[in-house]
Design a protein around this motif. Structure first.
Motif, PDB file in Angstrom:
ATOM      1  N   ASP A   3      -0.950   2.206 -14.880  1.00  0.00           N
ATOM      2  CA  ASP A   3      -0.150   1.951 -13.411  1.00  0.00           C
ATOM      3  C   ASP A   3      -1.185   2.483 -12.283  1.00  0.00           C
ATOM      4  OD1 ASP A   3       3.058   2.344 -14.711  1.00  0.00           O
ATOM      5  OD2 ASP A   3       1.560   0.664 -14.882  1.00  0.00           O
ATOM      6  N   ASP A   4      -2.064   3.336 -12.659  1.00  0.00           N
ATOM      7  CA  ASP A   4      -2.954   3.797 -11.528  1.00  0.00           C
ATOM      8  C   ASP A   4      -4.020   3.084 -11.219  1.00  0.00           C
ATOM      9  OD1 ASP A   4      -3.177   7.003 -13.328  1.00  0.00           O
ATOM     10  OD2 ASP A   4      -1.777   6.327 -11.615  1.00  0.00           O
TER      11      ASP A   4
ATOM     12  N   SER B  90       4.434  10.041  -8.390  1.00  0.00           N
ATOM     13  CA  SER B  90       3.774   9.444  -9.707  1.00  0.00           C
ATOM     14  C   SER B  90       2.727  10.042  -9.953  1.00  0.00           C
ATOM     15  CB  SER B  90       3.811   7.977  -9.368  1.00  0.00           C
ATOM     16  OG  SER B  90       2.987   7.939  -8.013  1.00  0.00           O
ATOM     17  N   VAL B  91       1.864  10.973  -9.141  1.00  0.00           N
ATOM     18  CA  VAL B  91       0.526  11.546  -9.414  1.00  0.00           C
ATOM     19  C   VAL B  91       0.643  12.804  -9.434  1.00  0.00           C
ATOM     20  CG1 VAL B  91      -0.429   9.400  -8.124  1.00  0.00           C
ATOM     21  CG2 VAL B  91      -0.256  11.760  -6.692  1.00  0.00           C
ATOM     22  N   LYS B  92       1.799  13.488  -9.154  1.00  0.00           N
ATOM     23  CA  LYS B  92       1.854  15.053  -8.988  1.00  0.00           C
ATOM     24  C   LYS B  92       1.418  15.762 -10.498  1.00  0.00           C
ATOM     25  CE  LYS B  92       5.266  15.865  -5.480  1.00  0.00           C
ATOM     26  NZ  LYS B  92       6.574  16.181  -5.204  1.00  0.00           N
ATOM     27  N   GLY B  93       0.541  16.738 -10.413  1.00  0.00           N
ATOM     28  CA  GLY B  93       0.258  17.175 -11.817  1.00  0.00           C
ATOM     29  C   GLY B  93      -0.970  16.652 -12.397  1.00  0.00           C
ATOM     30  N   ARG B  94      -1.365  15.348 -11.997  1.00  0.00           N
ATOM     31  CA  ARG B  94      -2.582  14.787 -12.364  1.00  0.00           C
ATOM     32  C   ARG B  94      -3.600  14.542 -11.252  1.00  0.00           C
ATOM     33  NH1 ARG B  94      -2.010   9.750 -13.765  1.00  0.00           N
ATOM     34  NH2 ARG B  94      -0.456   8.931 -12.406  1.00  0.00           N
ATOM     35  N   PHE B  95      -3.291  14.429 -10.191  1.00  0.00           N
ATOM     36  CA  PHE B  95      -4.264  14.125  -9.305  1.00  0.00           C
ATOM     37  C   PHE B  95      -4.268  15.421  -8.133  1.00  0.00           C
ATOM     38  CE2 PHE B  95      -3.897   9.071  -8.739  1.00  0.00           C
ATOM     39  CZ  PHE B  95      -4.185   9.223 -10.003  1.00  0.00           C
ATOM     40  N   THR B  96      -5.474  15.717  -7.669  1.00  0.00           N
ATOM     41  CA  THR B  96      -5.703  16.898  -6.798  1.00  0.00           C
ATOM     42  C   THR B  96      -6.650  16.394  -5.639  1.00  0.00           C
ATOM     43  OG1 THR B  96      -5.873  18.451  -8.535  1.00  0.00           O
ATOM     44  CG2 THR B  96      -6.646  19.183  -6.462  1.00  0.00           C
ATOM     45  N   ILE B  97      -5.953  16.591  -4.204  1.00  0.00           N
ATOM     46  CA  ILE B  97      -6.751  16.281  -3.003  1.00  0.00           C
ATOM     47  C   ILE B  97      -7.333  17.478  -2.852  1.00  0.00           C
ATOM     48  CG2 ILE B  97      -4.925  16.315  -1.763  1.00  0.00           C
ATOM     49  CD1 ILE B  97      -5.851  13.926  -0.153  1.00  0.00           C
TER      50      ILE B  97
ATOM     51  N   ARG C 205       0.924  -1.261  -0.081  1.00  0.00           N
ATOM     52  CA  ARG C 205       0.155  -0.092  -0.040  1.00  0.00           C
ATOM     53  C   ARG C 205       0.928   1.228  -0.061  1.00  0.00           C
ATOM     54  NH1 ARG C 205      -4.317   0.126   4.586  1.00  0.00           N
ATOM     55  NH2 ARG C 205      -2.329   0.509   5.775  1.00  0.00           N
ATOM     56  N   ASP C 206       0.541   1.789  -0.988  1.00  0.00           N
ATOM     57  CA  ASP C 206       1.505   3.308  -1.066  1.00  0.00           C
ATOM     58  C   ASP C 206       0.594   4.518  -0.722  1.00  0.00           C
ATOM     59  OD1 ASP C 206       3.179   1.974  -3.902  1.00  0.00           O
ATOM     60  OD2 ASP C 206       3.678   2.022  -1.839  1.00  0.00           O
ATOM     61  N   LEU C 207       1.192   5.724  -0.430  1.00  0.00           N
ATOM     62  CA  LEU C 207       0.432   6.960  -0.029  1.00  0.00           C
ATOM     63  C   LEU C 207       0.411   7.476  -1.442  1.00  0.00           C
ATOM     64  CD1 LEU C 207       1.197   9.525   2.908  1.00  0.00           C
ATOM     65  CD2 LEU C 207       1.316  10.384   0.409  1.00  0.00           C
ATOM     66  N   VAL C 208      -0.951   8.224  -1.836  1.00  0.00           N
ATOM     67  CA  VAL C 208      -1.323   9.008  -2.930  1.00  0.00           C
ATOM     68  C   VAL C 208      -1.337  10.347  -2.798  1.00  0.00           C
ATOM     69  CG1 VAL C 208      -2.801   9.214  -4.685  1.00  0.00           C
ATOM     70  CG2 VAL C 208      -2.514   6.876  -3.735  1.00  0.00           C
ATOM     71  N   ALA C 209      -1.960  10.793  -1.836  1.00  0.00           N
ATOM     72  CA  ALA C 209      -1.993  12.210  -1.326  1.00  0.00           C
ATOM     73  C   ALA C 209      -2.464  12.363  -0.093  1.00  0.00           C
ATOM     74  CB  ALA C 209      -2.816  12.928  -2.332  1.00  0.00           C
ATOM     75  N   THR C 210      -1.956  13.387   0.691  1.00  0.00           N
ATOM     76  CA  THR C 210      -2.589  13.742   1.984  1.00  0.00           C
ATOM     77  C   THR C 210      -3.155  15.386   2.022  1.00  0.00           C
ATOM     78  OG1 THR C 210      -2.370  13.309   4.244  1.00  0.00           O
ATOM     79  CG2 THR C 210      -0.339  14.254   2.999  1.00  0.00           C
ATOM     80  N   ILE C 211      -3.815  15.597   2.857  1.00  0.00           N
ATOM     81  CA  ILE C 211      -4.487  16.972   3.110  1.00  0.00           C
ATOM     82  C   ILE C 211      -4.602  17.170   4.481  1.00  0.00           C
ATOM     83  CG2 ILE C 211      -6.625  16.618   2.620  1.00  0.00           C
ATOM     84  CD1 ILE C 211      -6.944  19.274   1.334  1.00  0.00           C
TER      85      ILE C 211
END
Length: 121
Positions: A88-89, A62-69, A45-51
């Motif tokens: 890969d997502d 790997s998700v910078k610029g594509r995902f927004t939390i 399990r990997d961290l994707v994004a946190t707020i």
């Protein structure tokens, strides 16, 4: 008790978009950080994004610029907008919330069961 329920997963073609939601409910006094994780088949399990509560964010490279939390503190809900999705997502995406159940209790981690995202043509 505290429950976290994710929604919004599904099958999408490469280059497509999805928006995940995770709503926390139950006995909640306050929520500190809210985080999205993902686990691909056979992988850790990997961290994707946190707020944070204040809106500070951090993303996996790997998700910078594509995902927004983002989050709605009034609704105890965190969102993950995923654009330009890649094969890969593909993974089960789970949310974590650091919750305080009362003024006199400590913060504790709670997890949702996850929602599956499949990126395939």
């Amino acid at each position: 008790q505290v429950q976290l329920v994710e929604s919004g997963g599904g099958l999408v073609q490469p280059g497509g978009s999805l928006r995940l939601s995770c709503a926390a409910s139950g006995s909640i006094f306050g929520i500190n950080a809210m985080t999205w994780y993902r686990q691909a088949p056979g992988q850790q399990r990997d961290l994707v994004a946190t707020i944070t509560y204040g809106g500070s964010t951090n993303y996996a490279d790997s998700v910078k610029g594509r995902f927004t939390i983002s989050r709605d503190n009034g609704k105890n809900t965190v969102y993950l907008q995923m654009n330009n999705l890649k094969p890969d997502d593909t993974a089960v995406y789970s949310c974590n919330a650091v919750v305080r159940r009362s003024l006199y209790s400590n913060f504790k981690d709670y997890w949702g069961l996850g929602t599956r995202v499949t990126v395939s043509s």
